[in-house]
Design a protein around this motif. Structure first.
Motif, PDB file in Angstrom:
ATOM      1  N   ALA A 148      -1.687   6.572   7.343  1.00 40.59           N
ATOM      2  CA  ALA A 148      -2.592   6.028   8.360  1.00 40.59           C
ATOM      3  C   ALA A 148      -2.370   6.790   9.651  1.00 40.59           C
ATOM      4  O   ALA A 148      -1.221   6.985  10.079  1.00 40.59           O
ATOM      5  N   GLY A 149      -3.427   7.261  10.306  1.00 40.42           N
ATOM      6  CA  GLY A 149      -3.332   8.021  11.547  1.00 40.42           C
ATOM      7  C   GLY A 149      -4.122   7.374  12.660  1.00 40.42           C
ATOM      8  O   GLY A 149      -4.745   6.323  12.477  1.00 40.42           O
ATOM      9  N   GLN A 150      -4.063   8.007  13.807  1.00 36.73           N
ATOM     10  CA  GLN A 150      -4.750   7.535  15.005  1.00 36.73           C
ATOM     11  C   GLN A 150      -4.382   6.078  15.300  1.00 36.73           C
ATOM     12  O   GLN A 150      -5.226   5.225  15.546  1.00 36.73           O
ATOM     13  N   LEU A 151      -3.069   5.831  15.298  1.00 39.58           N
ATOM     14  CA  LEU A 151      -2.567   4.478  15.504  1.00 39.58           C
ATOM     15  C   LEU A 151      -2.086   4.274  16.932  1.00 39.58           C
ATOM     16  O   LEU A 151      -1.456   5.163  17.521  1.00 39.58           O
ATOM     17  N   LYS A 152      -2.382   3.094  17.451  1.00 40.23           N
ATOM     18  CA  LYS A 152      -1.812   2.689  18.722  1.00 40.23           C
ATOM     19  C   LYS A 152      -0.447   2.062  18.484  1.00 40.23           C
ATOM     20  O   LYS A 152      -0.089   1.756  17.348  1.00 40.23           O
ATOM     21  N   ALA A 153       0.308   1.861  19.527  1.00 38.71           N
ATOM     22  CA  ALA A 153       1.616   1.219  19.399  1.00 38.71           C
ATOM     23  C   ALA A 153       1.429  -0.200  18.872  1.00 38.71           C
ATOM     24  O   ALA A 153       0.520  -0.923  19.285  1.00 38.71           O
ATOM     25  N   GLY A 154       2.255  -0.609  17.892  1.00 37.38           N
ATOM     26  CA  GLY A 154       2.135  -1.944  17.332  1.00 37.38           C
ATOM     27  C   GLY A 154       2.757  -2.038  15.954  1.00 37.38           C
ATOM     28  O   GLY A 154       3.419  -1.111  15.481  1.00 37.38           O
ATOM     29  N   LEU A 155       2.542  -3.184  15.315  1.00 35.01           N
ATOM     30  CA  LEU A 155       3.055  -3.424  13.970  1.00 35.01           C
ATOM     31  C   LEU A 155       1.918  -3.261  12.966  1.00 35.01           C
ATOM     32  O   LEU A 155       0.798  -3.739  13.192  1.00 35.01           O
ATOM     33  N   TYR A 156       2.222  -2.625  11.842  1.00 30.85           N
ATOM     34  CA  TYR A 156       1.219  -2.371  10.816  1.00 30.85           C
ATOM     35  C   TYR A 156       1.740  -2.826   9.458  1.00 30.85           C
ATOM     36  O   TYR A 156       2.923  -2.694   9.154  1.00 30.85           O
ATOM     37  N   SER A 157       0.818  -3.377   8.664  1.00 31.85           N
ATOM     38  CA  SER A 157       1.169  -3.895   7.350  1.00 31.85           C
ATOM     39  C   SER A 157       0.253  -3.300   6.291  1.00 31.85           C
ATOM     40  O   SER A 157      -0.947  -3.111   6.529  1.00 31.85           O
ATOM     41  N   VAL A 158       0.827  -3.026   5.107  1.00 30.47           N
ATOM     42  CA  VAL A 158       0.044  -2.454   4.022  1.00 30.47           C
ATOM     43  C   VAL A 158       0.536  -3.033   2.694  1.00 30.47           C
ATOM     44  O   VAL A 158       1.729  -3.263   2.505  1.00 30.47           O
ATOM     45  N   LYS A 159      -0.397  -3.306   1.795  1.00 28.29           N
ATOM     46  CA  LYS A 159      -0.064  -3.740   0.438  1.00 28.29           C
ATOM     47  C   LYS A 159      -0.365  -2.588  -0.509  1.00 28.29           C
ATOM     48  O   LYS A 159      -1.452  -2.006  -0.472  1.00 28.29           O
ATOM     49  N   VAL A 160       0.596  -2.275  -1.389  1.00 28.93           N
ATOM     50  CA  VAL A 160       0.434  -1.199  -2.358  1.00 28.93           C
ATOM     51  C   VAL A 160       0.366  -1.818  -3.754  1.00 28.93           C
ATOM     52  O   VAL A 160       1.240  -2.591  -4.146  1.00 28.93           O
ATOM     53  N   ILE A 161      -0.675  -1.467  -4.493  1.00 31.91           N
ATOM     54  CA  ILE A 161      -0.899  -2.020  -5.829  1.00 31.91           C
ATOM     55  C   ILE A 161      -1.063  -0.863  -6.793  1.00 31.91           C
ATOM     56  O   ILE A 161      -1.856   0.069  -6.545  1.00 31.91           O
ATOM     57  N   ASP A 162      -0.312  -0.882  -7.905  1.00 32.43           N
ATOM     58  CA  ASP A 162      -0.451   0.190  -8.884  1.00 32.43           C
ATOM     59  C   ASP A 162      -1.515  -0.153  -9.924  1.00 32.43           C
ATOM     60  O   ASP A 162      -2.129  -1.230  -9.886  1.00 32.43           O
ATOM     61  N   ALA A 163      -1.759   0.777 -10.856  1.00 34.07           N
ATOM     62  CA  ALA A 163      -2.825   0.599 -11.846  1.00 34.07           C
ATOM     63  C   ALA A 163      -2.509  -0.556 -12.804  1.00 34.07           C
ATOM     64  O   ALA A 163      -3.407  -1.071 -13.477  1.00 34.07           O
ATOM     65  N   PHE A 164      -1.272  -0.978 -12.876  1.00 33.76           N
ATOM     66  CA  PHE A 164      -0.851  -2.076 -13.721  1.00 33.76           C
ATOM     67  C   PHE A 164      -1.164  -3.428 -13.065  1.00 33.76           C
ATOM     68  O   PHE A 164      -1.157  -4.454 -13.724  1.00 33.76           O
ATOM     69  N   GLY A 165      -1.426  -3.383 -11.745  1.00 30.71           N
ATOM     70  CA  GLY A 165      -1.675  -4.607 -10.986  1.00 30.71           C
ATOM     71  C   GLY A 165      -0.454  -5.146 -10.286  1.00 30.71           C
ATOM     72  O   GLY A 165      -0.495  -6.222  -9.696  1.00 30.71           O
ATOM     73  N   CYS A 166       0.651  -4.387 -10.338  1.00 37.38           N
ATOM     74  CA  CYS A 166       1.879  -4.830  -9.676  1.00 37.38           C
ATOM     75  C   CYS A 166       1.843  -4.459  -8.208  1.00 37.38           C
ATOM     76  O   CYS A 166       1.281  -3.433  -7.812  1.00 37.38           O
ATOM     77  N   GLU A 167       2.481  -5.289  -7.388  1.00 35.07           N
ATOM     78  CA  GLU A 167       2.506  -5.061  -5.948  1.00 35.07           C
ATOM     79  C   GLU A 167       3.917  -4.725  -5.485  1.00 35.07           C
ATOM     80  O   GLU A 167       4.895  -5.197  -6.061  1.00 35.07           O
TER      81      GLU A 167
END
Length: 281
Positions: A262-281
């Motif tokens: 992720a680019g062009q970010l301002k100062a702060g907290l960021y959250s992301v969820k990653v899910i694989d092809a199996f459906g696991c997080e």
């Protein structure tokens, strides 16, 4: 007059009656509705039984109300029954490959419905059903999974076996709790079922294969800080390993962003969820 209905539906009946026994000049028409219905369901109970030693109970299960159930058996003798509750107990006889138990449910109006038949095999070798439970899971050794015998009986003993995991608690019940320890592979689970009155009457269930995803990890790789106050010049790069590619990324601040960075970010907290092809997080 008599009429036999051959389908399940609602029918409108019209009756035209003469008001006088001597003349048809004056008539009265009466219209009413008849609903033709039947009870559908299934017989619940074990279909692989031991010869000469077992008394097995069977139930008629239906989502529809019924007034009674008439039972018939081939290969055994009815020892007890309750028509209104819809159950029967059968003492099974000699070995027979094509025995059966039959239920004939009646509607609340007293009409018989189509018979329901459960084929039964009487044999010294029990043929248990495959275990029930999750067959595709994400690897997480902190999660305990439950598996069970599909149709159990109080007159049977059970012993479970597992490959690729460990039991949590007793493994001699009709259900077990399993902690899968295998990462990225196929675990196996099965049970042995035997008669409590004849230990030689026994058999092993088919093996349930459980596909277990490999360890799936995501971490923050590179973080570039915002260069000047108020700017949107920061960036984040994630490191993802294990699981089953391709991966899907769901950033909380931008739902259209589907990459590991992720680019062009301002100062702060960021959250992301990653899910694989199996459906696991």
């Amino acid at each position: 007059m008599f009429h036999t209905y051959t389908s399940i539906a609602k029918f409108e009946v019209k009756v035209i009656a003469a008001l006088s026994a001597a003349s048809c000049d004056e008539q009265e028409t009466v219209v009413f509705e008849i609903e033709v219905s039947q009870v559908e369901g299934e017989i619940q109970g074990i279909a692989s039984v031991c010869p000469l030693v077992e008394e097995i109970q069977y139930f008629f299960n239906s989502d529809q109300p019924f007034s009674k159930v008439i039972w018939e058996v081939d290969g055994g003798v009815i020892s007890d029954f309750n028509e209104t509750e819809g159950w029967v107990k059968v003492n099974w006889g000699e070995s027979k490959a094509d025995a059966w138990v039959k239920a004939i449910p009646y509607t609340l109006q007293g009409c018989p419905s189509d018979e329901v038949v459960l084929p039964v095999v009487i044999n010294q070798v029990i043929e248990p059903l495959i275990p029930e439970g999750e067959v595709t899971i994400c690897f997480d050794p902190t999660i305990i999974w439950t598996y069970k015998v599909p149709i159990s009986s109080p007159g049977r003993a059970y012993q479970w076996f597992v490959d690729g995991g460990v039991f949590v608690g007793d493994s001699r019940l009709d259900s077990v709790r399993v902690q899968w320890t295998l990462s990225g592979g196929v675990g196996k689970l099965w049970y042995r079922e035997s008669s409590l009155v004849d230990e030689l009457c026994a058999g092993d269930s088919p093996i349930l294969e459980v596909t277990i995803n490999s360890v799936f990890e995501a971490s923050v790789g590179t973080v570039n800080a915002v260069r000047c106050f108020g700017e949107a010049s920061g960036s984040i790069e994630l490191n993802v390993s294990g699981g089953l590619p391709p991966y899907r990324f769901e950033w909380l601040h931008d739902s259209t962003l589907g990459s590991s960075s992720a680019g062009q970010l301002k100062a702060g907290l960021y959250s992301v969820k990653v899910i694989d092809a199996f459906g696991c997080e």
